[in-house]
Design a protein around this motif. Structure first.
Motif, PDB file in Angstrom:
ATOM      1  N   PHE A 296       0.622  -0.861   0.189  1.00 35.65           N
ATOM      2  CA  PHE A 296       0.102   0.167   0.039  1.00 35.65           C
ATOM      3  C   PHE A 296       1.092   1.239  -0.219  1.00 35.65           C
ATOM      4  N   ALA A 297       0.006   2.534  -0.156  1.00 37.37           N
ATOM      5  CA  ALA A 297       1.070   3.947  -0.458  1.00 37.37           C
ATOM      6  C   ALA A 297      -0.462   4.558   0.208  1.00 37.37           C
ATOM      7  N   ALA A 298       0.103   5.116   1.203  1.00 35.45           N
ATOM      8  CA  ALA A 298      -0.697   6.328   1.583  1.00 35.45           C
ATOM      9  C   ALA A 298      -0.305   7.668   2.791  1.00 35.45           C
ATOM     10  N   GLY A 299       1.179   7.627   1.334  1.00 38.30           N
ATOM     11  CA  GLY A 299       1.191   9.171   2.745  1.00 38.30           C
ATOM     12  C   GLY A 299       2.707   8.979   2.492  1.00 38.30           C
ATOM     13  N   CYS A 300       3.537   9.612   3.584  1.00 38.27           N
ATOM     14  CA  CYS A 300       4.495   9.148   4.321  1.00 38.27           C
ATOM     15  C   CYS A 300       4.883   7.720   4.433  1.00 38.27           C
ATOM     16  N   PHE A 301       5.316   7.149   4.400  1.00 42.99           N
ATOM     17  CA  PHE A 301       5.523   5.830   4.516  1.00 42.99           C
ATOM     18  C   PHE A 301       6.432   5.302   6.173  1.00 42.99           C
ATOM     19  N   TRP A 302       6.399   6.282   6.932  1.00 40.56           N
ATOM     20  CA  TRP A 302       6.959   6.116   8.544  1.00 40.56           C
ATOM     21  C   TRP A 302       5.264   6.144   9.104  1.00 40.56           C
ATOM     22  N   CYS A 303       4.541   7.421   8.630  1.00 42.05           N
ATOM     23  CA  CYS A 303       3.479   6.694   9.841  1.00 42.05           C
ATOM     24  C   CYS A 303       2.671   5.952   9.444  1.00 42.05           C
ATOM     25  N   VAL A 304       2.747   5.118   7.398  1.00 43.49           N
ATOM     26  CA  VAL A 304       1.691   4.262   7.845  1.00 43.49           C
ATOM     27  C   VAL A 304       2.752   2.820   7.939  1.00 43.49           C
ATOM     28  N   GLU A 305       3.845   2.796   8.584  1.00 44.86           N
ATOM     29  CA  GLU A 305       4.767   1.439   8.754  1.00 44.86           C
ATOM     30  C   GLU A 305       4.268   1.456  10.547  1.00 44.86           C
ATOM     31  N   GLU A 306       4.441   2.343  10.990  1.00 46.64           N
ATOM     32  CA  GLU A 306       3.527   2.289  12.264  1.00 46.64           C
ATOM     33  C   GLU A 306       2.920   1.509  12.307  1.00 46.64           C
ATOM     34  N   GLN A 307       1.174   2.304  11.838  1.00 49.84           N
ATOM     35  CA  GLN A 307      -0.061   2.249  11.487  1.00 49.84           C
ATOM     36  C   GLN A 307      -0.314   0.406  11.580  1.00 49.84           C
ATOM     37  N   PHE A 308       0.380   0.323  10.340  1.00 57.57           N
ATOM     38  CA  PHE A 308       0.104  -1.671  10.463  1.00 57.57           C
ATOM     39  C   PHE A 308       1.325  -2.545  11.292  1.00 57.57           C
ATOM     40  N   LYS A 309       2.198  -2.188  12.004  1.00 55.83           N
ATOM     41  CA  LYS A 309       2.667  -2.716  12.537  1.00 55.83           C
ATOM     42  C   LYS A 309       1.981  -3.365  14.222  1.00 55.83           C
ATOM     43  N   GLN A 310       0.945  -2.208  14.162  1.00 56.23           N
ATOM     44  CA  GLN A 310       0.147  -2.439  15.666  1.00 56.23           C
ATOM     45  C   GLN A 310      -0.807  -3.623  15.374  1.00 56.23           C
ATOM     46  N   LEU A 311      -0.849  -4.442  13.849  1.00 55.76           N
ATOM     47  CA  LEU A 311      -2.296  -5.580  14.116  1.00 55.76           C
ATOM     48  C   LEU A 311      -1.578  -6.491  13.966  1.00 55.76           C
ATOM     49  N   GLU A 312      -2.340  -7.247  14.864  1.00 54.68           N
ATOM     50  CA  GLU A 312      -2.338  -8.687  15.119  1.00 54.68           C
ATOM     51  C   GLU A 312      -2.861  -9.679  13.742  1.00 54.68           C
TER      52      GLU A 312
ATOM     53  N   GLU B  88      -8.890  -2.564   5.159  1.00 57.02           N
ATOM     54  CA  GLU B  88      -9.674  -1.223   5.669  1.00 57.02           C
ATOM     55  C   GLU B  88      -8.922  -0.450   6.913  1.00 57.02           C
ATOM     56  N   ALA B  89      -7.666  -1.600   7.204  1.00 58.93           N
ATOM     57  CA  ALA B  89      -6.774  -0.589   7.717  1.00 58.93           C
ATOM     58  C   ALA B  89      -6.439   1.096   7.095  1.00 58.93           C
ATOM     59  N   PHE B  90      -6.227   0.299   5.441  1.00 64.10           N
ATOM     60  CA  PHE B  90      -6.097   1.296   4.665  1.00 64.10           C
ATOM     61  C   PHE B  90      -6.538   2.355   4.716  1.00 64.10           C
ATOM     62  N   PHE B  91      -7.557   2.330   4.617  1.00 63.69           N
ATOM     63  CA  PHE B  91      -9.221   3.368   4.135  1.00 63.69           C
ATOM     64  C   PHE B  91      -8.578   3.722   5.003  1.00 63.69           C
TER      65      PHE B  91
ATOM     66  N   GLN C 297       4.461  10.946  -5.382  1.00 59.42           N
ATOM     67  CA  GLN C 297       5.019   9.729  -4.465  1.00 59.42           C
ATOM     68  C   GLN C 297       4.363   9.520  -3.428  1.00 59.42           C
ATOM     69  N   TYR C 298       3.170  10.454  -2.721  1.00 59.78           N
ATOM     70  CA  TYR C 298       2.823  10.941  -1.554  1.00 59.78           C
ATOM     71  C   TYR C 298       0.928   9.697  -2.144  1.00 59.78           C
ATOM     72  N   ARG C 299       1.517   9.543  -3.173  1.00 60.81           N
ATOM     73  CA  ARG C 299       0.008   9.191  -3.782  1.00 60.81           C
ATOM     74  C   ARG C 299      -1.005   8.234  -2.826  1.00 60.81           C
ATOM     75  N   SER C 300      -2.200   8.334  -3.343  1.00 64.79           N
ATOM     76  CA  SER C 300      -3.000   6.505  -1.968  1.00 64.79           C
ATOM     77  C   SER C 300      -2.910   5.663  -3.672  1.00 64.79           C
ATOM     78  N   ALA C 301      -2.382   4.433  -3.170  1.00 61.34           N
ATOM     79  CA  ALA C 301      -1.868   3.460  -4.145  1.00 61.34           C
ATOM     80  C   ALA C 301      -2.243   1.892  -3.631  1.00 61.34           C
ATOM     81  N   ILE C 302      -3.150   1.248  -4.193  1.00 60.39           N
ATOM     82  CA  ILE C 302      -2.647  -0.479  -3.554  1.00 60.39           C
ATOM     83  C   ILE C 302      -2.525  -0.975  -4.676  1.00 60.39           C
ATOM     84  N   PHE C 303      -1.230  -1.391  -4.647  1.00 58.77           N
ATOM     85  CA  PHE C 303      -0.419  -2.563  -5.765  1.00 58.77           C
ATOM     86  C   PHE C 303      -0.829  -3.985  -5.516  1.00 58.77           C
TER      87      PHE C 303
END
Length: 222
Positions: A51-67, A116-119, A137-143
């Motif tokens: 997934f691309a959802a803006g700054c990867f620092w933010c995205v990385e830390e959010q998804f790391k939390q998920l079981e 769901e988490a991505f959106f 480079q900060y676009r919203s995208a699903i690969f």
């Protein structure tokens, strides 16, 4: 209610958790990359989402939390330049987006739940930007990695647009996964390693706190 309908309903409820933050991620980044091409590293019993959802620092830390999420790697994908460096990507001329490759266990978290988490993790109605971070480079995208992921991504975008979940239409791109370039080492686990820095405190932490409240029942229990 069917599972797909439940997820759409859940996403609708979570839209209120999105927030606009004014500090630019690009103003905080610095350094030189060592391009590392990786296509897929999911081991037996795991799968991969990108997934691309803006700054990867933010995205990385959010998804790391998920079981069920095993590994989150920050990197670049979707462009035309081989082995790009961060300094090249931020010019917007490489075609690459800052992205995260997520290795997960489908027995504990589904691709639908990752969507769901991505959106919820970002605003998918902002074209080529997230807040103060502006550029393709900060676009919203699903690969997508396979036909199933492509179908599910298209399904949720269609449903959320039809239900008016956002004030504007979703602009998230849905593109085939090609190659993923691992970002420089200092980008990996950035929040964990730099939690006291201003960008982490003023931008990442508020987004992370809201994300954790929304997904409280799906967080890792350490």
């Amino acid at each position: 209610m069917k599972r797909s309908n439940c997820l759409v309903y859940s996403i609708n409820l979570c839209i209120a958790a999105l927030m606009a933050l004014s500090i630019s991620c690009a103003q905080t980044h610095s350094g030189t990359a060592s391009g590392d091409t990786t296509s897929r590293t999911a081991s037996s019993g795991t799968d991969t989402a990108t997934f691309a959802a803006g700054c990867f620092w933010c995205v990385e830390e959010q998804f790391k939390q998920l079981e069920g999420v095993d590994t989150v790697i920050s990197g670049y994908t979707g462009g035309h330049v081989a082995n790009p460096t961060y300094s090249q990507v931020i010019t917007g001329k490489t075609g690459h987006a800052e992205a995260c490759r997520i290795v997960y266990d489908p027995a504990h978290i589904s691709y639908d739940e990752l969507l769901e988490a991505f959106f919820v993790a970002h605003d998918p109605t902002q074209l080529n930007r997230q807040g103060a971070d502006i550029g393709t480079q900060y676009r919203s995208a699903i690969f997508y990695h396979n036909a199933h992921q492509k179908e599910r991504a298209a399904y949720y975008i269609k449903r959320l647009n039809e239900e008016g979940a956002y004030d504007r239409k979703i602009v998230t791109e849905v593109n085939p996964y090609t190659v993923f370039y691992r970002a420089e080492d200092y980008h990996q686990n950035y929040y964990s390693n730099n939690a006291e820095e201003p960008y982490c405190q003023l931008v990442i932490k508020p987004k992370l706190d809201k994300f954790k409240k929304v997904f409280n029942e799906k967080l890792k229990r350490n």
